[in-house]
Design an enzyme around this catalytic site. Structure first.
Site, PDB file in Angstrom:
ATOM      1  N   ASP A 134     -15.533  22.224 -27.640  1.00  0.00           N
ATOM      2  CA  ASP A 134     -16.296  22.926 -26.495  1.00  0.00           C
ATOM      3  C   ASP A 134     -15.642  22.484 -25.249  1.00  0.00           C
ATOM      4  O   ASP A 134     -15.890  21.457 -25.251  1.00  0.00           O
ATOM      5  CB  ASP A 134     -17.475  23.194 -26.724  1.00  0.00           C
ATOM      6  CG  ASP A 134     -18.283  24.210 -25.716  1.00  0.00           C
ATOM      7  OD1 ASP A 134     -17.475  25.259 -25.406  1.00  0.00           O
ATOM      8  OD2 ASP A 134     -19.447  24.040 -25.242  1.00  0.00           O
ATOM      9  N   TYR A 136     -15.136  22.865 -20.915  1.00  0.00           N
ATOM     10  CA  TYR A 136     -15.834  22.961 -19.823  1.00  0.00           C
ATOM     11  C   TYR A 136     -14.995  23.293 -18.724  1.00  0.00           C
ATOM     12  O   TYR A 136     -14.768  22.565 -17.856  1.00  0.00           O
ATOM     13  CB  TYR A 136     -16.611  21.480 -19.561  1.00  0.00           C
ATOM     14  CG  TYR A 136     -17.611  21.343 -18.571  1.00  0.00           C
ATOM     15  CD1 TYR A 136     -18.746  21.896 -18.750  1.00  0.00           C
ATOM     16  CD2 TYR A 136     -17.513  20.200 -17.642  1.00  0.00           C
ATOM     17  CE1 TYR A 136     -19.809  21.714 -17.716  1.00  0.00           C
ATOM     18  CE2 TYR A 136     -18.522  20.143 -16.916  1.00  0.00           C
ATOM     19  CZ  TYR A 136     -19.664  20.817 -16.735  1.00  0.00           C
ATOM     20  OH  TYR A 136     -20.717  20.716 -15.977  1.00  0.00           O
ATOM     21  N   HIS A 141     -18.668  26.965 -12.863  1.00  0.00           N
ATOM     22  CA  HIS A 141     -19.685  26.619 -13.891  1.00  0.00           C
ATOM     23  C   HIS A 141     -19.921  25.056 -13.807  1.00  0.00           C
ATOM     24  O   HIS A 141     -21.089  24.657 -13.558  1.00  0.00           O
ATOM     25  CB  HIS A 141     -19.441  26.817 -15.420  1.00  0.00           C
ATOM     26  CG  HIS A 141     -20.361  26.155 -16.170  1.00  0.00           C
ATOM     27  ND1 HIS A 141     -22.047  26.764 -16.355  1.00  0.00           N
ATOM     28  CD2 HIS A 141     -20.368  25.183 -17.244  1.00  0.00           C
ATOM     29  CE1 HIS A 141     -22.404  25.934 -17.046  1.00  0.00           C
ATOM     30  NE2 HIS A 141     -21.414  24.996 -17.696  1.00  0.00           N
ATOM     31  N   ARG A 150     -26.588  16.777 -10.157  1.00  0.00           N
ATOM     32  CA  ARG A 150     -26.357  15.444  -9.464  1.00  0.00           C
ATOM     33  C   ARG A 150     -26.317  15.504  -7.911  1.00  0.00           C
ATOM     34  O   ARG A 150     -27.373  15.505  -7.432  1.00  0.00           O
ATOM     35  CB  ARG A 150     -24.679  14.988  -9.865  1.00  0.00           C
ATOM     36  CG  ARG A 150     -24.740  14.564 -11.533  1.00  0.00           C
ATOM     37  CD  ARG A 150     -23.473  14.078 -12.049  1.00  0.00           C
ATOM     38  NE  ARG A 150     -22.329  15.137 -11.857  1.00  0.00           N
ATOM     39  CZ  ARG A 150     -22.103  15.886 -12.889  1.00  0.00           C
ATOM     40  NH1 ARG A 150     -22.586  15.814 -13.961  1.00  0.00           N
ATOM     41  NH2 ARG A 150     -21.024  16.929 -12.562  1.00  0.00           N
ATOM     42  N   GLU A 207     -24.818  30.275 -23.448  1.00  0.00           N
ATOM     43  CA  GLU A 207     -23.436  30.341 -22.592  1.00  0.00           C
ATOM     44  C   GLU A 207     -22.425  31.232 -22.972  1.00  0.00           C
ATOM     45  O   GLU A 207     -21.953  31.371 -24.208  1.00  0.00           O
ATOM     46  CB  GLU A 207     -22.952  28.778 -22.726  1.00  0.00           C
ATOM     47  CG  GLU A 207     -24.049  27.422 -22.218  1.00  0.00           C
ATOM     48  CD  GLU A 207     -23.108  26.230 -22.286  1.00  0.00           C
ATOM     49  OE1 GLU A 207     -22.300  26.018 -23.015  1.00  0.00           O
ATOM     50  OE2 GLU A 207     -23.609  25.548 -21.465  1.00  0.00           O
ATOM     51  N   GLU A 209     -19.015  32.393 -23.469  1.00  0.00           N
ATOM     52  CA  GLU A 209     -17.632  31.720 -23.704  1.00  0.00           C
ATOM     53  C   GLU A 209     -16.895  32.530 -24.479  1.00  0.00           C
ATOM     54  O   GLU A 209     -17.222  33.661 -24.978  1.00  0.00           O
ATOM     55  CB  GLU A 209     -17.904  30.498 -24.423  1.00  0.00           C
ATOM     56  CG  GLU A 209     -18.924  29.592 -23.621  1.00  0.00           C
ATOM     57  CD  GLU A 209     -18.730  27.974 -24.122  1.00  0.00           C
ATOM     58  OE1 GLU A 209     -17.804  27.745 -24.686  1.00  0.00           O
ATOM     59  OE2 GLU A 209     -19.795  27.288 -24.025  1.00  0.00           O
ATOM     60  N   GLN A 248     -31.152  18.880 -24.217  1.00  0.00           N
ATOM     61  CA  GLN A 248     -29.693  18.525 -23.592  1.00  0.00           C
ATOM     62  C   GLN A 248     -29.880  17.171 -22.512  1.00  0.00           C
ATOM     63  O   GLN A 248     -29.217  16.254 -22.514  1.00  0.00           O
ATOM     64  CB  GLN A 248     -28.959  19.607 -23.217  1.00  0.00           C
ATOM     65  CG  GLN A 248     -27.425  19.354 -22.715  1.00  0.00           C
ATOM     66  CD  GLN A 248     -26.830  20.611 -22.013  1.00  0.00           C
ATOM     67  OE1 GLN A 248     -27.277  21.632 -22.222  1.00  0.00           O
ATOM     68  NE2 GLN A 248     -25.666  20.289 -21.488  1.00  0.00           N
ATOM     69  N   THR A 357     -18.511  27.530 -20.657  1.00  0.00           N
ATOM     70  CA  THR A 357     -19.204  28.821 -19.833  1.00  0.00           C
ATOM     71  C   THR A 357     -18.566  29.338 -18.882  1.00  0.00           C
ATOM     72  O   THR A 357     -17.850  28.754 -17.830  1.00  0.00           O
ATOM     73  CB  THR A 357     -20.735  28.272 -19.137  1.00  0.00           C
ATOM     74  OG1 THR A 357     -21.478  27.642 -20.049  1.00  0.00           O
ATOM     75  CG2 THR A 357     -21.441  29.274 -18.761  1.00  0.00           C
TER      76      THR A 357
HETATM   77 MN    MN Z   1     -20.574  25.382 -23.855  1.00  0.00          MN
END
Ligand code: MN
Length: 423
Positions: A134, A136, A141, A150, A207, A209, A248, A357
């Site tokens: 997967d 990113y 996103h 953050r 998500e 995708e 998560q 995502t």
């Molecule tokens: Mn994902």
């Protein structure tokens, strides 16, 4: 090169306007009719076509394809044949089902084991998934997540624009559209609690995708360049990477997602080939700073694929919560595959690589509830007056994807997943 999409071909099979599956698409999948064993299939309009039966009747004679590859619970034996065979089969199907081919029409219509109504068959997981990665790869996103969790001033981590960040996921829990998923349980650490508790997730998310499937095996120690990457890609499908955000958040440091994402990843049943997507290539976002040479590429490797997500509460109508587009992806699929293999990591037929995502620039195009409802601060108002910050029990999440230009629509169909209460 594939010619199907280049001229206004029509099929003698009925294709209603707005169908995802005109004769220019010819996606591949695996279906099961009644108690018969599963076979490879394609689809035109609402007609599902048994490729094994067509092969047995001799319609693929001359292509050099053993009919047995279609008599399989997954597409892997067919995919293994390689791109020239994928292409010649698509072209042969276009010939057999094109409007003017009255001879094929008569012969095929005379059979009882080739054509099925899509609503009367069961679609299965199209490939036996070996490994699953997967990525990113959406800038929007990654930026949204960075702002929320953050530092808004340094939303992206320093590596993000230098490499397509990804992790190795789990393939055993990749399932086909229509599979119901129980709300997962696990360790979560509520904000007001000193220690973790064991609980059903309170923050179940989707998500949005798009995943690609590799169609060629490589040897350990070898790499795939960006220039060759597309020869290794069989096609693409929609991918719902269901995620439990609270699980998560507690588990992901330092090694990344684990149980928050392996309780059910749901895919659409039809694999759309890159040949079918050819008319929808677009340039991707400008990459600044310049990437290292092994990630540089020529040509257009983004695709203009409209993506939508709907939530359907039990007994109610679908409500659209997201309209995004695959063209927004910062890192494209040839860069992802080049990066995956640059260290000598080998790949296999049927491996799956999800994009991450797919969020766009506007709030309406964010590809997860976490972003859409902005960590629960902006819940979505549903038509029945209820609110959603995450997915509720008995909600069905439906994703659709399609490419469109005047006179041509190439669609992915849908991936649908109903969420059942925790067991
Ligand atoms: Mn994902």
């Amino acid at each position: 090169m594939d010619k199907i999409t280049e001229y206004p071909l029509k099929s003698w099979l009925d294709v209603s306007p707005g169908s995802d599956f005109p004769i220019q698409n010819i996606p591949f999948g695996i279906f099961k009719a009644g108690l018969a064993s599963p076979h490879a299939t394609t689809r035109i309009g609402n007609t599902v076509i048994d490729l094994f039966s067509l092969a047995e009747h001799g319609f693929f004679d001359g292509l050099g394809i053993n009919p047995g590859v279609f008599n399989s619970p997954d597409l892997n034996p067919f995919i293994k044949l390689g791109p020239p065979y994928w292409r010649s089969l698509r072209n042969q199907l276009a010939v057999l089902f094109s409007e003017g081919n009255t001879q094929a029409r008569e012969r095929i219509s005379g059979t009882t084991d080739v054509l099925y109504n899509a609503t009367s068959v069961q679609m299965l997981l199209p490939v036996r998934v070996g490994d699953y990665t997967d990525f990113y790869s959406s800038l929007e996103h990654a930026t949204n997540i960075g702002i929320m969790f953050r530092d808004p001033a340094n939303a992206l981590l320093p590596n993000w624009k230098h490499l397509p960040v990804g992790y190795h996921g789990r393939s055993s829990s990749i399932v086909v559209s229509g599979t119901a998923i129980h709300r997962p349980r696990g360790q979560i650490k509520p904000a007001n609690s000193e220690s973790p508790v064991f609980s059903p997730t309170r923050e179940l998310d989707f998500e949005l995708e798009v995943a690609f499937i590799t169609g060629k095996k490589t040897a350990l120690g070898s790499s795939v360049s960006t220039a060759n990457a597309e020869d290794h890609i069989f096609g693409m499908l929609l991918f719902n990477d269901l995620s439990a955000r609270d699980i998560q958040r507690w588990e992901y440091v330092p090694l990344g997602p684990f149980l928050a994402k392996n309780f059910g990843s749901v895919v659409s049943p039809w694999v759309v080939t890159l040949d079918a997507l050819e008319p929808f290539r677009v340039p991707g976002p400008v990459q600044e700073p310049e990437v290292l040479p092994y990630l540089q590429f020529t040509g257009n490797h983004n695709f203009n694929i409209q993506l939508e997500v709907f939530i359907q509460p039990e007994g109610q109508a679908e409500f659209r919560v997201c309209h995004s587009n695959y063209k927004f992806m910062y890192w494209n699929l040839v860069q992802q595959l080049a990066h995956q293999t640059v260290n000598g990591c080998n790949i296999n037929v049927g491996d799956m690589y999800a994009s991450g995502t797919v969020s766009g620039p506007d709030p309406g195009s964010f590809g997860s509830m976490l972003e859409i409802a902005w960590k629960g601060t902006k819940p979505v108002k549903m038509p029945d007056g209820s609110e959603r910050s995450f997915i509720c029990d008995n909600d069905t999440v439906i994703m659709r994807g399609y490419c469109e230009k005047p006179g041509l629509r190439i669609g992915f169909g849908e991936v649908s997943a109903k969420i059942l209460p925790s067991v």
